[in-house]
Design a protein around this motif. Structure first.
Motif, PDB file in Angstrom:
ATOM      1  N   ASN A 173       1.301  -4.738  -0.186  1.00 53.55           N
ATOM      2  CA  ASN A 173       2.214  -4.885   0.946  1.00 53.55           C
ATOM      3  C   ASN A 173       3.137  -6.080   0.784  1.00 53.55           C
ATOM      4  O   ASN A 173       4.327  -6.026   1.115  1.00 53.55           O
ATOM      5  N   GLU A 220      -0.792   3.071   9.057  1.00 52.53           N
ATOM      6  CA  GLU A 220      -1.541   2.199   8.166  1.00 52.53           C
ATOM      7  C   GLU A 220      -0.907   2.223   6.775  1.00 52.53           C
ATOM      8  O   GLU A 220      -0.450   3.265   6.306  1.00 52.53           O
ATOM      9  N   ASN A 277      -1.812   0.831   2.890  1.00 54.04           N
ATOM     10  CA  ASN A 277      -2.760   0.199   1.963  1.00 54.04           C
ATOM     11  C   ASN A 277      -3.965  -0.394   2.684  1.00 54.04           C
ATOM     12  O   ASN A 277      -4.403  -1.521   2.418  1.00 54.04           O
ATOM     13  N   GLY A 278      -4.509   0.371   3.633  1.00 55.03           N
ATOM     14  CA  GLY A 278      -5.738  -0.019   4.301  1.00 55.03           C
ATOM     15  C   GLY A 278      -5.581  -0.990   5.451  1.00 55.03           C
ATOM     16  O   GLY A 278      -6.581  -1.417   6.037  1.00 55.03           O
ATOM     17  N   ARG A 279      -4.344  -1.330   5.812  1.00 52.59           N
ATOM     18  CA  ARG A 279      -4.108  -2.260   6.911  1.00 52.59           C
ATOM     19  C   ARG A 279      -3.051  -1.689   7.852  1.00 52.59           C
ATOM     20  O   ARG A 279      -2.243  -0.855   7.439  1.00 52.59           O
ATOM     21  N   PRO A 280      -3.037  -2.133   9.116  1.00 53.77           N
ATOM     22  CA  PRO A 280      -1.948  -1.701   9.998  1.00 53.77           C
ATOM     23  C   PRO A 280      -0.603  -2.005   9.354  1.00 53.77           C
ATOM     24  O   PRO A 280      -0.449  -2.999   8.636  1.00 53.77           O
TER      25      PRO A 280
END
Length: 357
Positions: free
Chosen positions: A42, A184, A186-189
């Motif tokens: 990100n 989301e 890459n696994g994050r918000p």
């Protein structure tokens, strides 16, 4: 403004070793991706803003679906989306103007717009709800033909003309196929610069289709248009841009200095909006001869093909490295991309300069 390491319109840090800032947008330096695998982190993902990244209150945010193509107006909050069945999609997003600078640098043709080289692209693992699910839950009518998403960033003003908020229609067939309302990355918000709290991800299509900071989605029984199809992001024939053309890039500094007399393992990536990249070739003699590279892993329909090639240069001086990809549709990168002055869809083989010492 190109060499700044910060932008008032972008929220995340933009260290100069990772980004080239172009006003309201930021381009990833390809050498920063070396060793990062398939997914672009990100913090390294390029940013394309028309205005300024908004900070949206997720507790009051609503996504509104409306229009003549629906039986009812529907609103969804953030927690409503999180509660729905989710899907995960690994896909690239690329600005349609990626490579624009090469029209001038490589082909000697003047163009207008952000002077990206090749760093306005990234691959992420997106998670969210299929747009088709939301449309069906809102009572999609059989006669619906078009869907238009609108972002919540500020109105875009150019040359004194207010074009309103960024918005762009999709044909219903594409909207119902593989488009994701993602929350989301890459696994994050989603980070603010990449569309929090929700954005579209339109696999294979130019990045302007993947509207960020979703506010509403209109569904119509008639064709829809916006300045982003009638004025911007069009082909020379006036048709709205759709699928991304096949491209390749080296994970190497532009103008890198390399030693002669030793073997260098070069790394790169190729991608296409028309299907997985199936073959990549390398040339160090301006295309007089081509050699196959080694592909890493299995081809990805919506991601990119990573590859390596070994090269042992023997002659000092200025050289150009070339990579040429072929995708599943049979499309091959050409030696030249015709220009209409807009600088969209540069797909020719890029000549990557290096200095051998």
């Amino acid at each position: 403004m190109e060499n700044q390491n910060m932008s008032a319109s972008i929220r995340k840090p933009l260290p100069p070793e990772h980004f080239i800032v172009h006003g309201t947008s930021a381009e990833t330096r390809w050498e920063a991706l070396r060793g990062h695998g398939e997914i672009t982190p990100n913090e390294l993902f390029f940013v394309r803003n028309h205005t300024t990244t908004p900070l949206i209150d997720v507790d009051t945010w609503r996504l509104r679906l409306w229009g003549t193509g629906l039986r009812r107006v529907t609103e969804y909050g953030y927690r409503d989306l999180l509660a729905m069945p989710s899907e995960t999609l690994t896909a690239f997003i690329e600005c349609a103007g990626n490579g624009r600078r090469l029209f001038t640098e490589q082909q000697g043709q003047p163009v207008h717009g952000i002077s990206w080289r090749l760093g306005a692209v990234g691959v992420a693992r997106w998670r969210g709800v299929r747009l088709a699910t939301l449309l069906e839950r809102s009572g999609l009518k059989p006669e619906a033909v078009a869907v238009m998403a609108t972002g919540l960033d500020a109105d875009y003003i150019e040359d004194g003309v207010n074009h309103g908020r960024v918005r762009r229609p999709l044909p219903l067939a594409k909207a119902m196929d593989d488009v994701l309302v993602a929350y989301e990355m890459n696994g994050r918000p989603l980070p603010p610069d990449h569309g929090f709290p929700a954005r579209l991800v339109v696999p294979g299509w130019v990045g302007i289709a993947s509207i960020k900071w979703l506010g509403d989605i209109e569904v119509s029984t008639e064709p829809l248009s916006s300045p982003w199809t009638t004025r911007f992001y069009r082909t020379a024939a006036g048709e709205p841009l759709r699928e991304v053309v096949v491209k390749s890039a080296f994970e190497l500094e532009w103008g890198a200095r390399l030693e002669t007399g030793r073997t260098h393992v070069l790394h790169g990536r190729s991608w296409s909006g028309h299907g997985a990249v199936t073959r990549v070739e390398f040339s160090a003699d301006l295309g007089a001869t081509w050699h196959p590279v080694s592909l890493i892993g299995r081809p990805s329909a919506h991601g990119w093909a990573r590859w390596t090639v070994s090269w042992t240069p023997t002659t000092r001086g200025e050289h150009r490295l070339l990579a040429r990809a072929t995708d599943a549709s049979g499309a091959v990168q050409p030696s030249h991309t015709p220009s209409d002055g807009t600088g969209y869809q540069f797909g020719a083989v890029a000549h990557h300069p290096v200095t051998l010492v």
